[in-house]
Write a protein that holds these residues in place. Sequence first.
Motif, mmCIF file in Angstrom:
data_model
loop_
_atom_site.group_PDB
_atom_site.id
_atom_site.type_symbol
_atom_site.label_atom_id
_atom_site.label_comp_id
_atom_site.label_asym_id
_atom_site.label_seq_id
_atom_site.Cartn_x
_atom_site.Cartn_y
_atom_site.Cartn_z
ATOM 1 N N VAL A 123 70.711 62.788 57.305
ATOM 2 C CA VAL A 123 69.402 62.595 56.837
ATOM 3 C C VAL A 123 68.288 63.449 57.507
ATOM 4 N N SER A 124 67.415 63.706 56.854
ATOM 5 C CA SER A 124 66.193 64.762 57.317
ATOM 6 C C SER A 124 65.288 64.081 58.219
ATOM 7 N N ILE A 125 65.170 64.409 59.291
ATOM 8 C CA ILE A 125 64.119 63.813 60.394
ATOM 9 C C ILE A 125 62.894 64.856 60.473
ATOM 10 N N GLY A 126 62.766 65.688 59.455
ATOM 11 C CA GLY A 126 61.476 66.474 59.371
ATOM 12 C C GLY A 126 61.744 68.063 60.055
ATOM 13 N N PHE A 127 61.164 68.957 59.559
ATOM 14 C CA PHE A 127 61.197 70.317 60.141
ATOM 15 C C PHE A 127 62.591 71.021 59.902
ATOM 16 N N GLY A 128 63.288 70.562 58.837
ATOM 17 C CA GLY A 128 64.651 71.166 59.004
ATOM 18 C C GLY A 128 65.689 70.392 60.157
ATOM 19 N N ASN A 129 65.181 69.547 60.494
ATOM 20 C CA ASN A 129 66.207 68.968 61.666
ATOM 21 C C ASN A 129 66.818 67.541 60.603
ATOM 22 N N ILE A 130 68.240 67.599 60.934
ATOM 23 C CA ILE A 130 68.934 66.625 60.296
ATOM 24 C C ILE A 130 69.932 66.029 61.348
ATOM 25 N N VAL A 131 70.332 64.383 61.069
ATOM 26 C CA VAL A 131 71.063 63.573 61.830
ATOM 27 C C VAL A 131 72.084 62.926 61.056
ATOM 28 N N ALA A 132 73.250 62.735 61.594
ATOM 29 C CA ALA A 132 74.134 61.907 61.060
ATOM 30 C C ALA A 132 73.658 60.395 61.023
ATOM 31 N N THR A 133 73.539 59.831 59.785
ATOM 32 C CA THR A 133 73.325 58.423 59.785
ATOM 33 C C THR A 133 74.186 57.366 60.607
ATOM 34 N N ALA A 134 75.463 57.890 60.487
ATOM 35 C CA ALA A 134 76.299 56.680 61.239
ATOM 36 C C ALA A 134 76.116 56.601 62.749
ATOM 37 N N ARG A 135 75.521 57.411 63.400
ATOM 38 C CA ARG A 135 75.086 57.746 64.589
ATOM 39 C C ARG A 135 73.751 57.144 65.057
ATOM 40 N N ILE A 136 73.200 56.856 64.160
ATOM 41 C CA ILE A 136 71.992 55.993 64.598
ATOM 42 C C ILE A 136 71.939 54.513 64.769
ATOM 43 N N THR A 162 59.720 56.062 56.775
ATOM 44 C CA THR A 162 59.906 57.101 55.981
ATOM 45 C C THR A 162 61.434 57.612 56.090
ATOM 46 N N ILE A 163 61.987 57.486 57.490
ATOM 47 C CA ILE A 163 63.260 58.172 57.768
ATOM 48 C C ILE A 163 64.211 56.790 57.458
ATOM 49 N N ALA A 164 63.720 55.626 57.500
ATOM 50 C CA ALA A 164 64.660 54.303 57.178
ATOM 51 C C ALA A 164 64.796 54.564 55.626
ATOM 52 N N ASN A 165 63.692 54.733 54.729
ATOM 53 C CA ASN A 165 63.997 54.806 53.454
ATOM 54 C C ASN A 165 64.997 55.999 53.098
ATOM 55 N N ARG A 166 64.967 57.082 53.670
ATOM 56 C CA ARG A 166 65.809 58.339 53.609
ATOM 57 C C ARG A 166 67.295 57.932 53.723
ATOM 58 N N VAL A 167 67.213 56.823 54.793
ATOM 59 C CA VAL A 167 68.639 56.636 55.176
ATOM 60 C C VAL A 167 69.109 55.708 54.058
ATOM 61 N N ASN A 168 68.356 54.932 53.517
ATOM 62 C CA ASN A 168 68.886 53.915 52.589
ATOM 63 C C ASN A 168 69.002 54.501 51.109
ATOM 64 N N SER A 169 68.428 55.658 50.826
ATOM 65 C CA SER A 169 68.707 56.254 49.660
ATOM 66 C C SER A 169 69.161 57.525 49.690
ATOM 67 N N ASP A 170 69.567 58.321 48.570
ATOM 68 C CA ASP A 170 70.017 59.543 48.374
ATOM 69 C C ASP A 170 69.206 60.484 48.410
ATOM 70 N N ARG A 171 67.951 60.186 48.205
ATOM 71 C CA ARG A 171 66.687 61.178 48.066
ATOM 72 C C ARG A 171 66.743 62.222 49.333
ATOM 73 N N GLY A 172 66.518 61.681 50.405
ATOM 74 C CA GLY A 172 66.370 62.360 51.801
ATOM 75 C C GLY A 172 67.544 62.824 52.371
ATOM 76 N N GLY A 173 68.619 62.285 52.005
ATOM 77 C CA GLY A 173 69.831 62.424 52.556
ATOM 78 C C GLY A 173 70.887 63.594 52.031
ATOM 79 N N LEU A 174 71.825 64.117 52.922
ATOM 80 C CA LEU A 174 72.634 64.844 52.566
ATOM 81 C C LEU A 174 73.852 64.536 52.648
#
Length: 87
Positions: free
Chosen positions: A6-19, A72-84
């Motif tokens: 999931v994108s957390i802004g400014f090109g930074n990405i985090v693995a959702t399973a680790r949150i 916003t981050i939670a919505n990205r985690v729960n949808s495919d829109r902001g996630g990779l």
Amino acid sequence: MDIKLVSIGFGNIVATARIIAIVSPDSAPIKRTITEARERHELIDATYGRRTRAVLIMDSGHVILSAIQPETIANRVNSDRGGLTER
């Protein structure tokens, strides 16, 4: 094995399973958590100098600061829109 990112802004990405948690930085306990993570050298500042709006607590003990709202981050985690997805 698919790793959802999931994108957390400014090109930074985090693995959702680790949150573990995505919280607001306003309360005293979260401010203390940030200070303790900084002292342990486990703080990652991904705000690029902007105001911290979300704090991500990771299962590794790392604390990540983001300039994007927690909702916003939670919505990205729960949808495919902001996630990779990485394969």
